[in-house]
Enzyme design. Structure first.
Site, PDB file in Angstrom:
ATOM      1  N   TYR A   1       1.223  -1.412   0.250  1.00  0.00           N
ATOM      2  CA  TYR A   1       0.057  -0.017  -0.155  1.00  0.00           C
ATOM      3  C   TYR A   1       1.007   1.173   0.023  1.00  0.00           C
ATOM      4  O   TYR A   1       0.938   2.311  -0.714  1.00  0.00           O
ATOM      5  CB  TYR A   1      -1.151   0.022   1.201  1.00  0.00           C
ATOM      6  CG  TYR A   1      -1.801   0.800   1.439  1.00  0.00           C
ATOM      7  CD1 TYR A   1      -2.693   0.602   0.810  1.00  0.00           C
ATOM      8  CD2 TYR A   1      -1.895   2.090   2.463  1.00  0.00           C
ATOM      9  CE1 TYR A   1      -4.008   1.917   0.608  1.00  0.00           C
ATOM     10  CE2 TYR A   1      -3.091   3.078   1.802  1.00  0.00           C
ATOM     11  CZ  TYR A   1      -3.986   2.904   1.381  1.00  0.00           C
ATOM     12  OH  TYR A   1      -4.722   4.419   1.354  1.00  0.00           O
TER      13      TYR A   1
ATOM     14  N   LYS B   1       1.296   3.858  -3.061  1.00  0.00           N
ATOM     15  CA  LYS B   1       0.713   5.609  -3.157  1.00  0.00           C
ATOM     16  C   LYS B   1       1.864   6.625  -3.184  1.00  0.00           C
ATOM     17  O   LYS B   1       1.615   7.651  -3.298  1.00  0.00           O
ATOM     18  CB  LYS B   1       0.235   5.668  -1.396  1.00  0.00           C
ATOM     19  CG  LYS B   1      -1.361   4.858  -1.143  1.00  0.00           C
ATOM     20  CD  LYS B   1      -2.294   5.451  -1.763  1.00  0.00           C
ATOM     21  CE  LYS B   1      -3.060   4.824  -1.605  1.00  0.00           C
ATOM     22  NZ  LYS B   1      -4.604   5.807  -2.234  1.00  0.00           N
TER      23      LYS B   1
END
Length: 249
Positions: A157, A161
């Site tokens: 993640y 990002k």
């Protein structure tokens, strides 16, 4: 094309079925845009669009699995055939598959990267060119503070990002000459369905890292997105706006 819609700017918001995406869709509709609410679930994006329409705004639903580049391309072809140009694109769709690296399966890595980062590439590539021809456009990528700081158990993640932030800065330079701005928002802990499921000890630990000592609200992110997408933000591009109660300073 409906004449009334033709006069309005058109916005596409991914992950608009709930949480931050839905809040952004509602804020843009309130500002007079015709909003295309995108999510994987036809029922969730449909409910978001229905709510906006019932409140006096203009919206429609579009079910797309954003982990599929082919589905995105097909959706964009339909949108451009209908509207010729999408003026605002908000890449908000995202998933998590948290685990420590040595326990993380390969598909946990690829699913998160494809959905969170790969989808941005496909949406922007398809919808960005008409913006550059029109010489007006707003692209907002909803990243995360963990893309700036990292977070144990979220390597996939955090990497996705962080990639969104790099993509934002690169495309801001590519599109600037055509008056298309590209910015990112990096939310901290926001009070949504996802955070409501966190263990109380995790919540307490999170609050200890937030100087304002509270989680943010969806409206905090939605209002920032609405501003970046407006004419008032015409001289802002390539920026990452942390909306996190002071976590990252």
């Amino acid at each position: 094309m409906n004449e009334e819609i033709d006069k309005k700017k058109v916005a596409v918001v991914t992950g608009a079925g709930r949480g931050i995406g839905r809040g952004i869709a509602e804020a843009l509709a309130r500002d007079g845009l015709h909003v295309v609410c995108v999510s994987k679930s036809e029922s969730s994006c449909g409910a978001a669009a229905d709510s906006i329409n019932e409140s006096g705004g203009q919206a429609e639903a579009l079910a797309v699995d954003v982990s599929s580049g082919e589905q995105i391309r097909q959706a964009c072809e339909q949108l451009l055939e209908k509207y010729e140009c999408v003026d605002v694109l908000v890449n908000n769709a995202g998933i998590t598959r948290d685990n420590l690296l040595f326990r993380m399966e390969e598909n946990d890595w690829s699913d998160v990267v494809n959905t969170n980062l790969g989808s941005c590439f496909h949406w922007i590539k398809a919808l960005g060119r008409p913006m550059t021809r029109k010489r007006w456009g707003r692209i907002v990528n909803v990243a995360s503070v963990v893309g700036l700081t990292g977070n144990a158990g979220q390597a996939n993640y955090s990497a996705a990002k962080a990639g969104m932030i790099g993509l934002t800065k690169s495309l801001a330079r590519e599109f600037a000459a055509r008056s298309v701005t590209v910015n990112a928002i990096a939310p901290g802990f926001i009070d949504t369905d996802m955070t409501s499921e966190l263990d109380e000890r995790v919540k307490e630990g999170a609050l200890a890292t937030i100087p304002l000592k509270r989680f943010g609200q969806v409206s905090d992110i939605a209002e920032m997105a609405a501003f970046i997408c407006s004419d008032k933000a015409s001289y802002i591009t390539g920026q990452v706006f942390t909306v996190d109660g002071g976590m990252v300073m």
